[in-house]
Motif scaffolding. Sequence first.
Motif, PDB file in Angstrom:
ATOM      1  N   LEU A 164       0.974  -1.321  -0.153  1.00 21.58           N
ATOM      2  CA  LEU A 164       0.132  -0.037   0.063  1.00 21.58           C
ATOM      3  C   LEU A 164       1.055   1.305   0.130  1.00 21.58           C
ATOM      4  O   LEU A 164       0.354   2.243  -0.649  1.00 21.58           O
ATOM      5  N   VAL A 165       2.008   1.289   0.906  1.00 23.44           N
ATOM      6  CA  VAL A 165       3.030   2.475   0.702  1.00 23.44           C
ATOM      7  C   VAL A 165       3.571   2.451  -0.588  1.00 23.44           C
ATOM      8  O   VAL A 165       3.724   3.713  -1.008  1.00 23.44           O
ATOM      9  N   ASP A 167       2.488   1.797  -3.547  1.00 31.49           N
ATOM     10  CA  ASP A 167       1.354   2.591  -4.450  1.00 31.49           C
ATOM     11  C   ASP A 167       1.418   3.899  -4.367  1.00 31.49           C
ATOM     12  O   ASP A 167       1.183   4.709  -5.187  1.00 31.49           O
ATOM     13  N   GLU A 168       1.195   4.616  -2.997  1.00 23.32           N
ATOM     14  CA  GLU A 168       1.137   5.610  -2.569  1.00 23.32           C
ATOM     15  C   GLU A 168       2.314   6.650  -3.058  1.00 23.32           C
ATOM     16  O   GLU A 168       2.015   7.809  -3.591  1.00 23.32           O
ATOM     17  N   GLU A 171       2.558   7.106  -6.833  1.00 25.95           N
ATOM     18  CA  GLU A 171       1.446   7.971  -7.315  1.00 25.95           C
ATOM     19  C   GLU A 171       1.989   9.331  -6.957  1.00 25.95           C
ATOM     20  O   GLU A 171       1.940  10.320  -7.794  1.00 25.95           O
ATOM     21  N   LYS A 172       2.403   9.453  -5.848  1.00 27.48           N
ATOM     22  CA  LYS A 172       2.815  10.783  -5.315  1.00 27.48           C
ATOM     23  C   LYS A 172       3.966  11.327  -5.833  1.00 27.48           C
ATOM     24  O   LYS A 172       4.113  12.479  -6.231  1.00 27.48           O
ATOM     25  N   TYR A 225       8.260   7.896   5.491  1.00 22.47           N
ATOM     26  CA  TYR A 225       6.693   8.051   4.909  1.00 22.47           C
ATOM     27  C   TYR A 225       5.938   7.182   5.788  1.00 22.47           C
ATOM     28  O   TYR A 225       6.151   6.104   5.793  1.00 22.47           O
ATOM     29  N   ARG A 226       4.705   7.511   6.152  1.00 17.21           N
ATOM     30  CA  ARG A 226       3.474   6.555   6.727  1.00 17.21           C
ATOM     31  C   ARG A 226       4.205   5.610   7.831  1.00 17.21           C
ATOM     32  O   ARG A 226       4.509   4.485   7.593  1.00 17.21           O
ATOM     33  N   TRP A 283      -3.681   5.124   8.528  1.00 16.90           N
ATOM     34  CA  TRP A 283      -4.339   5.377   7.263  1.00 16.90           C
ATOM     35  C   TRP A 283      -5.932   5.971   7.688  1.00 16.90           C
ATOM     36  O   TRP A 283      -6.255   5.454   8.741  1.00 16.90           O
ATOM     37  N   LYS A 287     -10.092   6.099   2.758  1.00 18.01           N
ATOM     38  CA  LYS A 287      -9.088   6.430   1.697  1.00 18.01           C
ATOM     39  C   LYS A 287      -9.338   5.388   0.850  1.00 18.01           C
ATOM     40  O   LYS A 287      -9.553   4.052   1.104  1.00 18.01           O
TER      41      LYS A 287
END
Length: 287
Positions: A164-165, A167-168, A171-172, A225-226, A283, A287
Motif C-alpha cells: 500500500l505504501v 502504491d502511494e 502515485e505521489k 513516509y507512513r 490510514w 481512503k
Amino acid sequence: MKTAGISKMILISFCAVLMAAGFTGCGSEKVSEGNSSASGMKVIVGTTGQGANWAQTAEKNGTQGLEGFAIDLWNEIGKRNGWTIEFRQGEFAGLWGMLDNDQIDSIAGNISETPPRMEKYIFSEPFYVDNSVFIYKPVLGTAEDIQFFKNKKVSVGAPTSSKLVMDELDEKYGLQIQAINLDTQADVVPNVLSGISEAGLLDKSVANIAIFSLKADLKIFDPHYRVMGSACPFKKTERGKKLEEGVNKAIASMKKDGTLKSLSEKWLHDDLSGMDAGFWNHWVQSK
C-alpha cells in the motif's frame, strides 16, 4: 560478503528463517468464549514461526520451539494477565482465516493497522513503531532521494502494508516503479540479493535484521513516509474486546517499566517502543 559463496549462504539463511511454511498445528479446535480476564485462561496466538527475530523456530525447549520479539512479548503479556499462551503455526495469509474461524485469538508478529484490517478487526495499542524502507545493493550507487528508484524493478510483499505504501509513493512522486509482487515479505531480501529485482520495499525492522543479524550486503533508503504502529489484532467479539483490554494493560506496564525497550533492543536492533500515540500516522479508513 562479496564472494558468491557468502552471498549464497546469506540467501539460504534468510530463506530458511523467513519463507512462509505450510500449515502446522492448525487443528479445528476453536478458542473458548470464556471469561477473557480470568487468571489461568488459555489464549491461542497464531504465528508463521518464520519471521526472523520476530517469531522464528528455536533450537531450545520451553518456548514451544519458537523464539523472537513477538514470542517474548506474548509470553510476557500472558505472565502479566495470568494467561497461558499457546502458539499455533500457519502461513501468514492463512492466519487471518484461522482468526476468523476462532482457531486462534490473535496473531503474533509485525502486524500493521491497514484500512481493510481496521474495518474488520479490533487492534491493541501499538507496541512497536515501524515504517517501510527501500533496500538495494551498494553496486547501484547511493540513493540521495526517492527518485533514485524511478523505473526500477522493486520487490514487495503483496499482502503487506508495504505494498500500500509503494502504491502511494508511486502515485505521489511519479516513480513508475516496476513492482514485483510477492506472496510474502520473506522473499523480498533474497530477490534483491539475487538480482531478480533492483530494490525492495519492506518493514525497516526486517531490513535491519537482514543487514545486522544476517550480514546481508545491502543499503537502506528511508523515505520517512507512513510510520505505523505494530499491534495485536482481535475479532470484534466480546472475547476479542476483553483480550484487547488485557493486552493494552500489559503493554502500558511494559512501556513504563522498560520491558518493551529491552525486548526491542534485544531482537530488533533499535528501541522504537517509546513513541506516544500521536507519532503514528494511521490510514484514514475511508481512503
